[in-house]
Design a protein around this motif. Sequence first.
Motif, PDB file in Angstrom:
ATOM      1  N   ARG A 147      55.703 -54.909   7.255  1.00 35.60           N
ATOM      2  CA  ARG A 147      55.829 -53.709   6.935  1.00 35.60           C
ATOM      3  C   ARG A 147      54.822 -53.367   5.856  1.00 35.60           C
ATOM      4  O   ARG A 147      54.514 -54.153   4.981  1.00 35.60           O
ATOM      5  CB  ARG A 147      57.411 -53.504   6.570  1.00 35.60           C
ATOM      6  CG  ARG A 147      58.242 -53.695   7.465  1.00 35.60           C
ATOM      7  CD  ARG A 147      59.544 -53.163   6.936  1.00 35.60           C
ATOM      8  NE  ARG A 147      60.851 -53.601   7.924  1.00 35.60           N
ATOM      9  CZ  ARG A 147      62.118 -53.493   7.679  1.00 35.60           C
ATOM     10  NH1 ARG A 147      62.539 -52.879   6.537  1.00 35.60           N
ATOM     11  NH2 ARG A 147      63.078 -53.952   8.652  1.00 35.60           N
ATOM     12  N   VAL A 148      54.392 -52.161   5.877  1.00 32.31           N
ATOM     13  CA  VAL A 148      53.736 -51.470   4.838  1.00 32.31           C
ATOM     14  C   VAL A 148      54.522 -50.220   4.357  1.00 32.31           C
ATOM     15  O   VAL A 148      54.884 -49.405   5.136  1.00 32.31           O
ATOM     16  CB  VAL A 148      52.276 -50.808   5.176  1.00 32.31           C
ATOM     17  CG1 VAL A 148      51.661 -50.415   3.968  1.00 32.31           C
ATOM     18  CG2 VAL A 148      51.412 -51.945   5.805  1.00 32.31           C
ATOM     19  N   VAL A 149      54.908 -50.436   3.023  1.00 32.97           N
ATOM     20  CA  VAL A 149      55.661 -49.290   2.483  1.00 32.97           C
ATOM     21  C   VAL A 149      54.868 -48.543   1.467  1.00 32.97           C
ATOM     22  O   VAL A 149      54.275 -49.173   0.498  1.00 32.97           O
ATOM     23  CB  VAL A 149      56.959 -49.842   1.525  1.00 32.97           C
ATOM     24  CG1 VAL A 149      57.725 -48.849   0.940  1.00 32.97           C
ATOM     25  CG2 VAL A 149      57.856 -50.628   2.443  1.00 32.97           C
ATOM     26  N   THR A 150      54.693 -47.172   1.589  1.00 32.29           N
ATOM     27  CA  THR A 150      53.784 -46.485   0.659  1.00 32.29           C
ATOM     28  C   THR A 150      54.948 -45.637  -0.174  1.00 32.29           C
ATOM     29  O   THR A 150      55.425 -44.879   0.571  1.00 32.29           O
ATOM     30  CB  THR A 150      52.870 -45.637   1.493  1.00 32.29           C
ATOM     31  OG1 THR A 150      52.015 -46.532   2.188  1.00 32.29           O
ATOM     32  CG2 THR A 150      51.994 -44.843   0.626  1.00 32.29           C
ATOM     33  N   VAL A 151      54.571 -45.701  -1.382  1.00 30.99           N
ATOM     34  CA  VAL A 151      55.535 -45.072  -2.325  1.00 30.99           C
ATOM     35  C   VAL A 151      55.118 -43.571  -2.627  1.00 30.99           C
ATOM     36  O   VAL A 151      53.717 -43.521  -3.313  1.00 30.99           O
ATOM     37  CB  VAL A 151      55.794 -45.988  -3.460  1.00 30.99           C
ATOM     38  CG1 VAL A 151      56.655 -44.944  -4.452  1.00 30.99           C
ATOM     39  CG2 VAL A 151      56.536 -47.216  -3.414  1.00 30.99           C
ATOM     40  N   THR A 152      55.562 -42.573  -2.392  1.00 32.64           N
ATOM     41  CA  THR A 152      55.077 -41.224  -2.615  1.00 32.64           C
ATOM     42  C   THR A 152      56.002 -40.652  -3.588  1.00 32.64           C
ATOM     43  O   THR A 152      56.822 -41.201  -4.375  1.00 32.64           O
ATOM     44  CB  THR A 152      54.941 -40.363  -1.206  1.00 32.64           C
ATOM     45  OG1 THR A 152      54.479 -39.027  -1.520  1.00 32.64           O
ATOM     46  CG2 THR A 152      56.231 -40.274  -0.542  1.00 32.64           C
ATOM     47  N   SER A 153      56.142 -39.386  -3.642  1.00 31.77           N
ATOM     48  CA  SER A 153      57.084 -38.718  -4.522  1.00 31.77           C
ATOM     49  C   SER A 153      57.432 -37.086  -4.090  1.00 31.77           C
ATOM     50  O   SER A 153      56.831 -36.842  -2.973  1.00 31.77           O
ATOM     51  CB  SER A 153      56.078 -38.269  -5.663  1.00 31.77           C
ATOM     52  OG  SER A 153      56.818 -37.232  -6.632  1.00 31.77           O
ATOM     53  N   GLY A 154      58.634 -36.767  -4.514  1.00 31.49           N
ATOM     54  CA  GLY A 154      59.102 -35.704  -3.848  1.00 31.49           C
ATOM     55  C   GLY A 154      58.118 -34.357  -4.015  1.00 31.49           C
ATOM     56  O   GLY A 154      58.043 -33.567  -3.470  1.00 31.49           O
ATOM     57  N   LEU A 155      57.111 -34.847  -5.202  1.00 33.46           N
ATOM     58  CA  LEU A 155      56.269 -33.644  -5.545  1.00 33.46           C
ATOM     59  C   LEU A 155      55.101 -33.522  -4.382  1.00 33.46           C
ATOM     60  O   LEU A 155      54.146 -32.593  -4.484  1.00 33.46           O
ATOM     61  CB  LEU A 155      55.498 -34.079  -6.982  1.00 33.46           C
ATOM     62  CG  LEU A 155      56.445 -33.725  -8.158  1.00 33.46           C
ATOM     63  CD1 LEU A 155      56.024 -34.171  -9.444  1.00 33.46           C
ATOM     64  CD2 LEU A 155      56.820 -32.275  -8.081  1.00 33.46           C
ATOM     65  N   HIS A 156      55.052 -34.646  -3.353  1.00 38.25           N
ATOM     66  CA  HIS A 156      54.382 -34.146  -2.424  1.00 38.25           C
ATOM     67  C   HIS A 156      54.543 -32.815  -1.618  1.00 38.25           C
ATOM     68  O   HIS A 156      53.584 -32.306  -0.957  1.00 38.25           O
ATOM     69  CB  HIS A 156      54.171 -35.270  -1.326  1.00 38.25           C
ATOM     70  CG  HIS A 156      55.487 -35.416  -0.235  1.00 38.25           C
ATOM     71  ND1 HIS A 156      56.793 -35.413  -0.324  1.00 38.25           N
ATOM     72  CD2 HIS A 156      55.099 -34.785   0.897  1.00 38.25           C
ATOM     73  CE1 HIS A 156      57.281 -35.151   0.577  1.00 38.25           C
ATOM     74  NE2 HIS A 156      56.474 -34.608   1.477  1.00 38.25           N
ATOM     75  N   ARG A 157      55.737 -32.360  -1.805  1.00 39.45           N
ATOM     76  CA  ARG A 157      56.248 -31.281  -1.192  1.00 39.45           C
ATOM     77  C   ARG A 157      55.272 -29.720  -1.716  1.00 39.45           C
ATOM     78  O   ARG A 157      54.770 -29.062  -1.165  1.00 39.45           O
ATOM     79  CB  ARG A 157      57.592 -30.855  -1.195  1.00 39.45           C
ATOM     80  CG  ARG A 157      58.365 -31.889  -0.536  1.00 39.45           C
ATOM     81  CD  ARG A 157      59.847 -31.397  -0.313  1.00 39.45           C
ATOM     82  NE  ARG A 157      60.376 -32.280   0.635  1.00 39.45           N
ATOM     83  CZ  ARG A 157      61.015 -33.391   0.466  1.00 39.45           C
ATOM     84  NH1 ARG A 157      60.994 -33.784  -1.003  1.00 39.45           N
ATOM     85  NH2 ARG A 157      61.324 -34.268   1.264  1.00 39.45           N
ATOM     86  N   SER A 158      54.717 -30.056  -2.923  1.00 37.92           N
ATOM     87  CA  SER A 158      53.976 -28.811  -3.564  1.00 37.92           C
ATOM     88  C   SER A 158      52.522 -29.249  -3.374  1.00 37.92           C
ATOM     89  O   SER A 158      51.558 -28.543  -3.701  1.00 37.92           O
ATOM     90  CB  SER A 158      54.419 -28.707  -5.180  1.00 37.92           C
ATOM     91  OG  SER A 158      54.150 -29.985  -5.594  1.00 37.92           O
ATOM     92  N   GLY A 159      52.204 -30.423  -2.794  1.00 41.65           N
ATOM     93  CA  GLY A 159      50.621 -30.641  -2.568  1.00 41.65           C
ATOM     94  C   GLY A 159      49.927 -29.966  -1.607  1.00 41.65           C
ATOM     95  O   GLY A 159      50.640 -29.497  -0.604  1.00 41.65           O
ATOM     96  N   ARG A 160      48.867 -29.871  -1.732  1.00 41.42           N
ATOM     97  CA  ARG A 160      47.719 -28.926  -0.843  1.00 41.42           C
ATOM     98  C   ARG A 160      46.636 -30.054  -0.879  1.00 41.42           C
ATOM     99  O   ARG A 160      45.977 -30.437  -1.800  1.00 41.42           O
ATOM    100  CB  ARG A 160      47.325 -27.797  -1.212  1.00 41.42           C
ATOM    101  CG  ARG A 160      48.275 -26.661  -1.546  1.00 41.42           C
ATOM    102  CD  ARG A 160      48.377 -25.748  -0.280  1.00 41.42           C
ATOM    103  NE  ARG A 160      49.498 -24.751  -0.820  1.00 41.42           N
ATOM    104  CZ  ARG A 160      50.593 -24.844  -0.809  1.00 41.42           C
ATOM    105  NH1 ARG A 160      51.290 -26.103  -1.077  1.00 41.42           N
ATOM    106  NH2 ARG A 160      51.225 -23.831  -1.150  1.00 41.42           N
ATOM    107  N   MET A 161      46.232 -30.433   0.496  1.00 44.43           N
ATOM    108  CA  MET A 161      44.953 -30.982   0.438  1.00 44.43           C
ATOM    109  C   MET A 161      43.905 -30.117   0.414  1.00 44.43           C
ATOM    110  O   MET A 161      43.593 -29.240   1.302  1.00 44.43           O
ATOM    111  CB  MET A 161      44.785 -31.810   1.901  1.00 44.43           C
ATOM    112  CG  MET A 161      45.769 -32.746   2.190  1.00 44.43           C
ATOM    113  SD  MET A 161      45.988 -34.018   0.945  1.00 44.43           S
ATOM    114  CE  MET A 161      44.110 -34.582   0.943  1.00 44.43           C
ATOM    115  N   ASP A 162      42.759 -30.164  -0.540  1.00 42.25           N
ATOM    116  CA  ASP A 162      41.629 -29.551  -0.701  1.00 42.25           C
ATOM    117  C   ASP A 162      40.484 -29.910  -0.051  1.00 42.25           C
ATOM    118  O   ASP A 162      39.733 -31.102  -0.847  1.00 42.25           O
ATOM    119  CB  ASP A 162      41.585 -29.003  -2.053  1.00 42.25           C
ATOM    120  CG  ASP A 162      40.445 -27.790  -2.229  1.00 42.25           C
ATOM    121  OD1 ASP A 162      39.640 -27.783  -1.281  1.00 42.25           O
ATOM    122  OD2 ASP A 162      40.072 -27.326  -3.275  1.00 42.25           O
TER     123      ASP A 162
END
Length: 313
Positions: A147-162
């Motif tokens: 398994r690969v577990v990648t730890v993100t954040s609830g704040l990914h929801r406000s993220g935009r890829m520029d």
Amino acid sequence: MARWTAAEIPDLSGRSAVVTGAGEGVGFHTALELVRHGADVVIASRDRGKGEAAAARIRAETGRAGVEWRALDLGDLASIGRFAADRVTADGGSRGLDLLVNNAGVMALPRQSTADGFERQFGVNHLGHFALTGLLLPELLARPGARVVTVTSGLHRSGRMDFDDLMGERRYGRFSAYAQSKLANVLFALELHRRAGTAGTELVSVLAHPGVARTNLARTGDPLRGLLVTLATLTAQSAAAGALPSLYAAAAPGVSGGDFFGPDGFAERRGHPTRVSPAARALDRDAARRLWEASEALTGVRFSAFDRGGVHP
Ligand SMILES: NC(=O)c1ccc[n+]([C@@H]2O[C@H](COP(=O)([O-])OP(=O)(O)OC[C@H]3O[C@@H](n4cnc5c(N)ncnc54)[C@H](OP(=O)(O)O)[C@@H]3O)[C@@H](O)[C@H]2O)c1
């Protein structure tokens, strides 16, 4: 998974794991519980003093010897390369790796560059973990169901890829750069899941976020910001509770590639692990492909074991 706790982690004897940024915070508690349940864990981080103290504390708390610190700077491709190369055995073989937890992170920094000239939040949180995962891929594929577990954040929801300014060279906001890096974590983990499947491998790529946990992540030299962060984390849960979604993703039975776990309480800020959903933007396959290609070009790391149908020489 009602009110799942670390006590429910199955026996992990014989399993090997790498947890990045496990010298403190959420990563420390992730490593502690993995070792307690029998896994052999490498704490991968920059600070030798903090890392070795964490390993000693885990040995003392669990009575097990299966934990060590190894130097890894995710902001330096040469360091990532050395970390991966050091894992090759004397006869040139692979040790095999059952679990990689991409946990380390930095947050809301003023604009800084990594050794390779990448903006630090994107560079450490996303590109460093992309390169590390790619270089450890042959070891992961040597263990069926790794398994690969990648730890993100609830704040990914406000993220935009520029994509025209991934490094914030033209416009930089310390929080928007963090949110972009955490959205990149989700896009990466889901694309890894898809690529693992297309290559016919059993690699399981999953996501976790800790809610809001009391750690040093938001450390800042700025007293006003420090006060705001302290107020914001008054209702935060412990770092041990924040580690539960990562531990569930890492070790619980019945976890499938592409799953995402976070706390079950109000606004996913605290609580026990439950399945959560990524933001709609994180499900954008074109963005995921574009990020993957950009990450390959920037780091020079290709997941070539997938090209060989998951079989490595
Ligand atoms: N705490 C929260 O409320 C919260 C909320 C959402 C998401 N998260 C995520 O949870 C994860 C863990 O955060 P945390 O709160 O436990 O933070 P933390 O206590 O600050 O721990 C982060 C760790 O990352 C390591 N790190 C930083 N830069 C690194 C680099 N260049 N190379 C290798 N390691 C590096 C640090 O170790 P060294 O300094 O020794 O390298 C540190 O031990 C992060 O991915 C974060 O984005 C946390």
